[in-house]
Motif scaffolding. Structure first.
Motif, short mmCIF file in Angstrom:
data_model
loop_
_atom_site.label_atom_id
_atom_site.label_comp_id
_atom_site.label_asym_id
_atom_site.label_seq_id
_atom_site.Cartn_x
_atom_site.Cartn_y
_atom_site.Cartn_z
N ALA A 98 0.83 -1.21 0.00
CA ALA A 98 0.00 0.00 0.00
C ALA A 98 0.86 1.27 0.00
O ALA A 98 0.56 2.23 -0.71
CB ALA A 98 -0.93 0.00 1.19
N LYS A 99 1.95 1.25 0.77
CA LYS A 99 2.81 2.44 0.86
C LYS A 99 3.38 2.82 -0.50
O LYS A 99 3.35 3.98 -0.91
CB LYS A 99 3.96 2.10 1.83
CG LYS A 99 4.92 3.22 2.13
CD LYS A 99 5.89 2.74 3.22
CE LYS A 99 6.92 3.77 3.58
NZ LYS A 99 7.83 4.14 2.51
N GLU A 100 3.85 1.81 -1.25
CA GLU A 100 4.42 2.07 -2.57
C GLU A 100 3.32 2.44 -3.56
O GLU A 100 3.51 3.30 -4.43
CB GLU A 100 5.17 0.83 -3.05
CG GLU A 100 6.37 0.49 -2.16
CD GLU A 100 6.65 -1.00 -2.10
OE1 GLU A 100 7.78 -1.37 -2.39
OE2 GLU A 100 5.75 -1.78 -1.76
N LEU A 101 2.16 1.80 -3.43
CA LEU A 101 1.03 2.14 -4.30
C LEU A 101 0.61 3.59 -4.09
O LEU A 101 0.32 4.31 -5.04
CB LEU A 101 -0.16 1.23 -4.00
CG LEU A 101 -0.09 -0.16 -4.59
CD1 LEU A 101 -1.30 -0.98 -4.13
CD2 LEU A 101 -0.07 -0.09 -6.11
N ASN A 102 0.60 4.01 -2.83
CA ASN A 102 0.23 5.39 -2.53
C ASN A 102 1.15 6.38 -3.23
O ASN A 102 0.68 7.38 -3.78
CB ASN A 102 0.25 5.63 -1.02
CG ASN A 102 -1.09 5.26 -0.39
OD1 ASN A 102 -2.14 5.61 -0.93
ND2 ASN A 102 -1.06 4.54 0.70
N ILE A 107 1.99 10.51 -7.22
CA ILE A 107 2.84 11.08 -8.28
C ILE A 107 2.09 11.06 -9.61
O ILE A 107 2.12 12.01 -10.38
CB ILE A 107 4.17 10.28 -8.42
CG1 ILE A 107 4.99 10.36 -7.14
CG2 ILE A 107 4.99 10.80 -9.61
CD1 ILE A 107 6.20 9.44 -7.10
N GLY A 108 1.36 9.97 -9.86
CA GLY A 108 0.67 9.82 -11.14
C GLY A 108 -0.70 10.48 -11.20
O GLY A 108 -1.33 10.47 -12.24
N GLN A 109 -1.16 11.04 -10.09
CA GLN A 109 -2.51 11.65 -10.03
C GLN A 109 -3.54 10.73 -10.68
O GLN A 109 -4.24 11.10 -11.62
CB GLN A 109 -2.51 13.03 -10.68
CG GLN A 109 -1.58 13.96 -9.94
CD GLN A 109 -1.57 15.36 -10.51
OE1 GLN A 109 -2.36 15.71 -11.37
NE2 GLN A 109 -0.67 16.18 -10.02
N CYS A 115 -8.31 -3.62 -10.91
CA CYS A 115 -7.40 -4.46 -10.12
C CYS A 115 -7.91 -5.89 -10.07
O CYS A 115 -9.11 -6.13 -9.96
CB CYS A 115 -7.32 -3.86 -8.71
SG CYS A 115 -6.30 -4.78 -7.55
N ASP A 116 -6.99 -6.83 -10.15
CA ASP A 116 -7.31 -8.25 -9.98
C ASP A 116 -7.75 -8.47 -8.53
O ASP A 116 -7.07 -8.00 -7.61
CB ASP A 116 -6.05 -9.07 -10.30
CG ASP A 116 -6.34 -10.55 -10.47
OD1 ASP A 116 -7.12 -11.10 -9.66
OD2 ASP A 116 -5.78 -11.15 -11.40
N ALA A 117 -8.88 -9.18 -8.35
CA ALA A 117 -9.39 -9.40 -6.99
C ALA A 117 -8.35 -10.10 -6.11
O ALA A 117 -8.34 -9.91 -4.89
CB ALA A 117 -10.67 -10.23 -7.04
N ALA A 118 -7.43 -10.85 -6.72
CA ALA A 118 -6.40 -11.52 -5.95
C ALA A 118 -5.48 -10.53 -5.24
O ALA A 118 -4.80 -10.87 -4.27
CB ALA A 118 -5.58 -12.44 -6.86
N LEU A 119 -5.46 -9.28 -5.71
CA LEU A 119 -4.58 -8.27 -5.12
C LEU A 119 -5.39 -7.18 -4.39
O LEU A 119 -4.92 -6.05 -4.21
CB LEU A 119 -3.70 -7.63 -6.20
CG LEU A 119 -2.79 -8.59 -6.98
CD1 LEU A 119 -2.06 -7.86 -8.10
CD2 LEU A 119 -1.79 -9.26 -6.05
N ALA A 120 -6.60 -7.54 -3.99
CA ALA A 120 -7.53 -6.54 -3.43
C ALA A 120 -7.04 -5.93 -2.12
O ALA A 120 -7.23 -4.73 -1.88
CB ALA A 120 -8.90 -7.17 -3.22
N GLU A 121 -6.38 -6.74 -1.30
CA GLU A 121 -6.08 -6.27 0.05
C GLU A 121 -5.27 -4.97 0.07
O GLU A 121 -5.70 -3.97 0.64
CB GLU A 121 -5.35 -7.37 0.81
CG GLU A 121 -5.41 -7.20 2.29
CD GLU A 121 -4.75 -8.38 3.02
OE1 GLU A 121 -4.15 -8.17 4.07
OE2 GLU A 121 -4.84 -9.52 2.48
N GLU A 122 -4.09 -4.98 -0.56
CA GLU A 122 -3.24 -3.79 -0.54
C GLU A 122 -3.88 -2.66 -1.34
O GLU A 122 -3.73 -1.49 -1.01
CB GLU A 122 -1.84 -4.08 -1.09
CG GLU A 122 -1.04 -5.08 -0.27
CD GLU A 122 -0.60 -4.56 1.10
OE1 GLU A 122 -0.19 -3.38 1.19
OE2 GLU A 122 -0.68 -5.33 2.08
#
Ligand code: 3UK
Length: 509
Positions: A98-102, A107-109, A115-122
């Protein structure tokens, strides 16, 4: 190469719709375990998703769309849907937290996400902290809220947005071998340019080729090699969610792959299956992302009979810009500039240095040069040339030889020592599984060479082993390059694209 593009250009029209329009709709386009999609199938999915983006999610041309999934057919469909709708794809490495995604979302606005449901948590963790992220949909989700349910309500046709050739369509984030990621911007014409440079002159694929490999589509090495290049020629792309050496081998077998894209470490592991690969239809093997050790090239040739194709690429340039084909491979050389690109080796002032001299690599071509609002633009782009951050040498015949990342040149007692060269020497010792070499401060010598070594199972981590490895390096390369310090470790820090993060090993890190 012919790189004149019309003013209006949408890469999805060229790479996908054109095949269907010209009667190639029932050729096999995408394969994955249990899935086979024709070009018409991929087009229909992408069309429906494009409608969901526009009608349900309110996407306007130019909006940025986060894409998050392991390499699978739905990710490919989402990528083309974003292109069709005139959006900007911001693909992210599956393992990001999540930190890196944020950081990327900010940066990318980014305003939209698929998103793939398998990666839903983060994804959900990050989304909660991003009020700017207006719309988020999950795929591979059965419920009425899922992307598939929305797709089913949409028409199968979509009129692609008539984007300009130089509208941004990709924000590519660098993998961070030196720290904070930078966002690079690429246009629709850049996507077509990379398809019409390196593949056309070096890889030369055909419509009956079957492409496979390990890099994520979020890494432009993977996006080009595993999606854009096969589609450009009407070939088949195999997408594997996990592609470590055992699964990649299984995939090559199951799908009859003819072209493989992966990194040097993976070729070293696959070489053990050379006898089987020799009997398979595999014919082209591409290595990029990290320097290819001469020993790995030799090992692969010996094991499979196939000459590896090395190429240096960068997120900044979108894809490979120096490379060679099977006919002009030179041990230790990355090759020559790809047609369409120019490359030179320069000093700190940007002046070209004579052949045989180590300096900084600068490149120029149809792609490259644009960072999104990053103050580092000035440091990395000078007079229209991208400085890649690599130390290189060009020989009298115009072949380019990789030395190190500029930050990984060690200066000890006045000697220039390239960290990767010492690593390559150490790796030839049978006790060594992996290693990383850095320069550490030293009062007398300025810097000394220090090696972090992961030993193979059952090897003793003792002083005798240190001495053995030091003597081995002295006997393999110039003795002054031997590691005066050796530390045994369990694992090495790597980015999600598999690159060594030497900066994390520095005493100050
Ligand atoms: C290093 C190499 C020696 C080099 C990439 C192919 O790796 C890619 O992009 P990144 O932005 O990193 C770029 C840096 O990686 N590197 C890449 N390939 C080689 N060093 N030999 C090589 N063959 O330091 C470069 O500056 O993550 C590779 C295609 C697309 C890419 N984005």
């Amino acid at each position: 190469p012919e790189l004149q593009f019309p003013e209006r250009l949408n890469c999805a029209t060229e790479l996908l719709d054109r095949h269907v329009a010209e009667g190639r709709g029932d050729r096999t386009c995408i394969r994955a375990p249990g899935v086979t999609w024709t070009y018409a199938d991929l087009q229909e999915r992408a069309n429906r998703i494009a409608h969901v983006l526009v009608r349900d999610m309110g996407l306007a041309p130019g909006n940025r769309v986060l894409l998050r999934a392991p390499n699978n057919p739905m990710l490919a469909a989402c990528w083309f849907a974003v292109m069709k709708a005139g959006g900007v794809a911001v693909a992210t490495m599956p393992l990001l937290r999540a930190k890196e995604l944020n950081a990327i979302l900010e940066i990318g606005q980014v305003t939209h996400a698929l998103c793939d449901a398998a990666l839903a948590e983060e994804m959900n963790l990050a989304a909660r902290q991003q009020p700017g992220l207006r719309q988020l949909r999950f795929f591979h989700e059965d419920g009425p809220e899922g992307l598939e349910a929305a797709m089913a309500r949409m028409p199968a046709d979509f009129r692609n947005v008539e984007t300009a050739a130089d509208d941004t369509c990709i924000l590519g984030f660098t993998s961070g071998t030196t720290g904070v990621p930078k966002a690079t911007m690429h246009f629709h014409r850049d996507v077509m340019a990379i398809c019409d440079c390196w593949p056309k002159y070096v890889l030369r694929p055909a419509a009956d080729d079957v492409f496979i490999g390990s890099p994520p589509l979020a890494f432009t090495f993977g996006l080009g090699g595993l999606l854009l290049f096969p589609l450009r020629v009407g070939a088949t792309a195999v997408l594997l969610e996990k592609a470590g050496p055992p699964l990649l081998l299984e995939g090559i077998r199951e799908f009859g792959a003819t072209v493989v894209f992966t990194a040097p470490t993976s070729y070293r592991a696959l070489a053990a299956h050379g006898a089987e690969l020799r009997q398979s239809p595999l014919r082209k093997c591409v290595s990029a992302g990290e320097a290819l050790p001469a020993a790995t090239r030799a090992l692969w040739k010996e094991a499979t009979g196939i000459e590896l194709i090395d190429g240096i690429g960068a997120t900044e340039m979108l894809h490979i810009f120096i490379s060679h084909d099977e006919s002009n491979a030179r041990p230790g050389a990355t090759g020559k500039p790809v047609p369409g690109y120019r490359a030179k080796v320069v000093d700190d002032e940007g002046r070209e240095v004579p052949p045989g001299t180590i300096g900084k690599l600068a490149v120029q071509g149809p792609t490259g040069c644009r960072y999104l609002a990053d103050p580092r633009q000035k440091a990395y782009v000078r007079d229209g040339w991208n400085l890649t951050g690599d130390a290189y040498l060009m020989d009298a015949d115009g072949y380019f030889f990789y030395q190190a990342r500029t930050d990984d040149m060690i200066i000890s007692s006045g000697y220039n020592i390239a960290a990767p060269e010492v690593e390559e020497a150490l790796m030839q010792h049978p006790a060594v599984a992996e290693c990383a070499v850095i320069g550490v401060p030293d009062e007398q010598r300025g810097q000394i060479v220090k090696a972090f070594v992961v030993l193979r199972p059952g090897q003793a981590r003792d002083e005798a082993m240190v001495k053995t490895l030091q003597d081995f390096v002295k006997a393999t390369v110039a003795p002054y390059k031997y590691p005066r310090a050796v530390e045994f470790v369990d694992a090495l820090p790597r980015t999600q694209t598999g690159k060594l993060q030497r900066f994390k090993l520095h005493p100050s890190a």
